[in-house]
Design a protein around this motif. Structure first.
Motif, PDB file in Angstrom:
ATOM      1  N   SER A  77       1.025  -0.792   0.096  1.00  0.00           N
ATOM      2  CA  SER A  77      -0.260  -0.368  -0.570  1.00  0.00           C
ATOM      3  C   SER A  77       0.859   1.256   0.233  1.00  0.00           C
ATOM      4  CB  SER A  77      -1.171  -0.387   1.088  1.00  0.00           C
ATOM      5  OG  SER A  77      -0.400   0.599   2.569  1.00  0.00           O
ATOM      6  N   SER A  80       1.962   1.692  -3.566  1.00  0.00           N
ATOM      7  CA  SER A  80       1.067   1.988  -4.059  1.00  0.00           C
ATOM      8  C   SER A  80       0.904   3.433  -4.084  1.00  0.00           C
ATOM      9  CB  SER A  80      -0.213   1.121  -4.173  1.00  0.00           C
ATOM     10  OG  SER A  80      -0.494   0.170  -3.982  1.00  0.00           O
ATOM     11  N   SER A  91      -6.233   1.415  -3.178  1.00  0.00           N
ATOM     12  CA  SER A  91      -6.045   0.289  -2.201  1.00  0.00           C
ATOM     13  C   SER A  91      -5.853  -0.420  -2.812  1.00  0.00           C
ATOM     14  CB  SER A  91      -7.057  -0.081  -1.531  1.00  0.00           C
ATOM     15  OG  SER A  91      -8.143  -0.236  -2.333  1.00  0.00           O
ATOM     16  N   PRO A  92      -5.100  -1.220  -1.596  1.00  0.00           N
ATOM     17  CA  PRO A  92      -4.242  -2.245  -2.761  1.00  0.00           C
ATOM     18  C   PRO A  92      -5.514  -3.739  -3.201  1.00  0.00           C
ATOM     19  CG  PRO A  92      -4.060  -2.414  -0.442  1.00  0.00           C
ATOM     20  CD  PRO A  92      -4.919  -1.886  -0.654  1.00  0.00           C
ATOM     21  N   SER A  95      -7.916  -6.560  -0.065  1.00  0.00           N
ATOM     22  CA  SER A  95      -7.348  -6.012   1.301  1.00  0.00           C
ATOM     23  C   SER A  95      -7.998  -7.453   2.782  1.00  0.00           C
ATOM     24  CB  SER A  95      -8.318  -4.847   2.320  1.00  0.00           C
ATOM     25  OG  SER A  95      -9.221  -4.605   1.698  1.00  0.00           O
TER      26      SER A  95
END
Length: 108
Positions: A77, A80, A91-92, A95
């Motif tokens: 994260s 990113s 967001s990943p 999650s």
């Protein structure tokens, strides 16, 4: 007088929602496999590692794997966020609280 409930329609809506959630879970697990690089393993290797982790009762090993997975998600994260030029809405891909099948303590 009250309108009678359409139980069939409600059950169908619940069934549709369950199918939707299952499809989303499958997609997220696939994304997780790809993101971790586990897609380089053949299906037998990946299945074997996942079976081993699922059968492991050793709480210490599971905790090590959980910490490693948590660290992976955190670093993912952060990377990113940096590549999004400060866009904090990203967001990943997944999650959830999944554990890394390639734990440092071995899966067998």
């Amino acid at each position: 007088m009250r309108k009678p409930r359409d139980y069939d329609a409600e059950l169908k809506a619940l069934d549709d929602r369950a199918k939707e959630l299952k499809a989303k879970k499958v997609q997220q697990l696939g994304e997780l496999v790809i993101a971790t690089g586990a897609d380089a393993l053949n299906a037998d290797e990946l299945a074997g590692a996942l079976v081993a982790i699922a059968e492991t009762q050793d709480a210490a090993k599971r905790e090590v794997w959980a910490r490693r997975g948590e660290g992976w998600f955190r670093s993912k994260s952060r990377r990113s966020a940096r590549t999004d030029d400060g866009n904090s809405s990203s967001s990943p891909a997944y999650s959830g609280g999944a554990q890394s099948p390639s734990g440092g303590e071995g899966a067998a």
